[in-house]
Design an enzyme around this catalytic site. Structure first.
Site, mmCIF file in Angstrom:
data_model
loop_
_atom_site.group_PDB
_atom_site.id
_atom_site.type_symbol
_atom_site.label_atom_id
_atom_site.label_comp_id
_atom_site.label_asym_id
_atom_site.label_seq_id
_atom_site.Cartn_x
_atom_site.Cartn_y
_atom_site.Cartn_z
ATOM 1 C CG ASP A 137 -2.044 1.000 1.112
ATOM 2 O OD1 ASP A 137 -2.341 1.432 -0.020
ATOM 3 O OD2 ASP A 137 -2.636 1.351 2.151
ATOM 4 C CE1 TYR A 139 -0.149 8.737 4.245
ATOM 5 C CE2 TYR A 139 1.934 9.875 3.948
ATOM 6 C CZ TYR A 139 0.748 9.720 4.625
ATOM 7 O OH TYR A 139 0.466 10.536 5.695
ATOM 8 C CG HIS A 144 -4.100 10.708 2.741
ATOM 9 N ND1 HIS A 144 -5.130 10.638 3.652
ATOM 10 C CD2 HIS A 144 -3.225 9.722 3.078
ATOM 11 C CE1 HIS A 144 -4.893 9.644 4.509
ATOM 12 N NE2 HIS A 144 -3.737 9.077 4.186
ATOM 13 N NE ARG A 153 5.281 14.423 10.365
ATOM 14 C CZ ARG A 153 4.554 13.396 9.918
ATOM 15 N NH1 ARG A 153 4.257 12.395 10.705
ATOM 16 N NH2 ARG A 153 4.165 13.376 8.675
ATOM 17 C CD GLU A 209 -5.999 4.914 4.920
ATOM 18 O OE1 GLU A 209 -5.343 4.101 4.239
ATOM 19 O OE2 GLU A 209 -5.473 5.711 5.729
ATOM 20 C CD GLU A 211 -5.505 2.932 0.231
ATOM 21 O OE1 GLU A 211 -4.742 2.224 -0.470
ATOM 22 O OE2 GLU A 211 -5.298 3.184 1.435
ATOM 23 N NE ARG A 247 -7.487 6.812 9.826
ATOM 24 C CZ ARG A 247 -6.807 6.597 8.708
ATOM 25 N NH1 ARG A 247 -5.559 6.144 8.742
ATOM 26 N NH2 ARG A 247 -7.371 6.829 7.542
ATOM 27 C CD GLN A 250 -2.547 4.956 10.719
ATOM 28 O OE1 GLN A 250 -3.778 4.961 10.652
ATOM 29 N NE2 GLN A 250 -1.784 5.379 9.725
ATOM 30 C CE1 TYR A 254 2.493 8.187 14.367
ATOM 31 C CE2 TYR A 254 3.753 8.187 12.329
ATOM 32 C CZ TYR A 254 3.257 8.859 13.425
ATOM 33 O OH TYR A 254 3.520 10.193 13.570
ATOM 34 C CB THR A 267 -7.414 -4.727 2.718
ATOM 35 O OG1 THR A 267 -6.491 -4.181 3.680
ATOM 36 C CG2 THR A 267 -7.436 -3.830 1.496
ATOM 37 C CB THR A 367 -6.197 7.981 1.636
ATOM 38 O OG1 THR A 367 -6.096 7.016 2.672
ATOM 39 C CG2 THR A 367 -7.535 8.680 1.702
ATOM 40 C CD GLU A 381 -7.176 13.104 4.113
ATOM 41 O OE1 GLU A 381 -6.913 14.034 3.341
ATOM 42 O OE2 GLU A 381 -7.266 11.923 3.727
HETATM 43 MN MN MN Z 1 -3.935 3.032 3.014
#
Ligand code: MN
Length: 434
Positions: A137, A139, A144, A153, A209, A211, A247, A250, A254, A267, A367, A381
């Site tokens: 996967d 990014y 996103h 951050r 997400e 995708e 989330r 995660q 992460y 998934t 995403t 988001e």
């Molecule tokens: Mn993903």
């Protein structure tokens, strides 16, 4: 370069009546491949969607109506067909289009043959179409990455590598299921904002997400690379991917190695693979790079137009909405062409080390979010970490997914001068944690 041929001609029609008009995702110009089972039992068979029906491709090959490619079309997955490569894909697409064409009498005028080889989609169970050896996967949406990065951050939303390479992680092929399979809320380790120690329990921040993914063709041997100019011959086609994400899990896990249990529980993919050949009329130039973006290294330089104009949409229907007969509500609409990296760049970068791709591997985009708020492809988001909840017609609000919620993803391509084609849908209903 796009390869438009007689299979894309907009005036072409099928003798399958439901394949005509704007209401179908599967006109004769599409012809996506999947694997189905009749009535939920029986053996998995390769099929092609046409209108609201499925052409039993295995049956057609065994009846001598199309070339079975030495068994590549008569197995229980698409892997052998994907291994057969671009030439075989084109030949078979032409043969299937001819068989289904309004001007071809072979099945059109043979009620018995039609009864044997044409299956109503409503009477079929769709399966994961390939034996997926590996799943990666990416990014690739800069929108996103910027949105999510700015939440965690604020001073440094985009990592310094972002505009130099498509970031990705190795996912878990075993957890991929076809549309419609239940989605059990995962349990996991999370830590509350004011807590000293984590706890274990059901995820409270379950998300989707939106995708798009693509399946690889013949692949490369270990130590060899797939160059940008060869990429389109190694990409069979695309599907919708829902990368369900916990989330809260995660956020805690992460760093430093990226997502792990937050994404390995399930998934969901849409069952039909829309081929790159069918997508040819919708190929566009890759995303423009801003004047102050860093130059691309040579191995990621575009060789042809590998952007794809695909509208993507997410809808939610709560259990109460479904019980009251209320229609699903649209949460977002974006476009795959807004990604910062193309599928060719994902493949070229992934194999740049000599990492081998095998037929039927799945690579997903990450995403798909666009520049506007309503084009944000996940709830994290879309609700900005829950600060801007979504109102549902049943009177409730959503920050993240609740048990009983159904998430429905759709995707399609349209352009003047071409026939609209779609991907069908990718669905899942959230079940309580076990
Ligand atoms: Mn993903």
């Amino acid at each position: 370069m796009t390869f438009i041929d007689e299979t894309h001609v907009p005036t072409r029609r099928s003798w399958v009546e439901s394949a005509q008009g704007d209401g179908t995702d599967f006109p004769i110009q599409n012809l996506p491949y999947g694997v189905f089972r009749r009535g939920g039992s029986g053996e998995p068979r390769i099929g092609v969607a046409i209108g609201d029906a499925i052409l039993d491709v295995r049956g057609a090959a065994e009846a001598g109506l199309i070339d079975g490619l030495g068994g590549a079309l008569t197995g229980s997955t698409l892997n052998a067909f994907l291994a057969a490569g671009d030439g075989a894909w084109r030949t078979t697409r032409r043969a299937v289009a001819t068989l289904l064409d309004a001007g071809t009498a072979t099945l059109r005028d043979d009620a018995t043959g039609r009864g044997r080889l044409l299956v109503a989609q409503a009477d079929a169970e769709m399966l994961v179409p390939t034996a997926i050896g590996d799943y990666t996967d990416f990014y690739c949406s800069i929108h996103h990455a910027t949105n999510v990065g700015s939440m965690f951050r604020p001073d440094n939303p985009l990592m310094p590598n972002y505009k130099h390479l498509p970031v990705g992680y190795h996912g878990r092929a075993s957890s991929i299921v076809a549309s419609g399979q239940p989605v059990r809320r995962p349990q996991g380790q999370t830590i509350a904002a004011d807590a000293d120690a984590p706890t274990f329990g059901p995820s409270r921040l379950l998300d989707y997400e939106m995708e798009m993914g693509f399946f690889t063709g013949p692949g490369n041997a270990t130590g060899e690379r797939i160059a940008m100019r060869e990429a389109s011959r190694h990409i069979f086609g695309m599907c919708i991917v829902n990368d369900w994400s916990a989330r809260d899990v995660q956020k805690w896990e992460y760093q430093p190695l990226g997502p792990f249990n937050a994404k390995n529980f399930l998934t969901t993919i849409s069952p039909w693979i829309v081929t790159l050949h069918a997508l040819a009329p919708y190929r566009v130039a890759g995303p423009p790079r801003a004047a102050d973006d860093p130059p691309l290294l040579e191995y990621l330089q575009p060789a042809d137009d590998m952007g794809v104009d695909i509208v993507v949409e997410v809808l939610i229907a709560s259990e109460a909405m479904r019980a009251a007969g209320q229609a699903p509500v649209r949460v977002s609409r974006g476009n795959f062409r807004d990604l910062y990296w193309t599928i060719a760049q994902m493949l070229a970068h992934h194999t740049s080390t000599g990492c081998p791709m095998r037929p039927g591997d799945l690579l997903a985009s990450g995403t798909v979010s666009g520049p506007t708020e309503d084009a944000r492809g996940c709830l994290l988001e879309r609700t900005w970490r829950g600060q801007q909840p979504i109102d549902l017609p049943d009177g409730t609000q959503r920050k993240f997914l609740q048990d009983g919620d159904e998430v429905i993803m759709r995707a399609w391509c349209e352009r003047s001068g071409a026939v609209r084609i779609g991907f069908g849908s990718c669905r899942g209903v959230v079940q309580p944690a076990g």
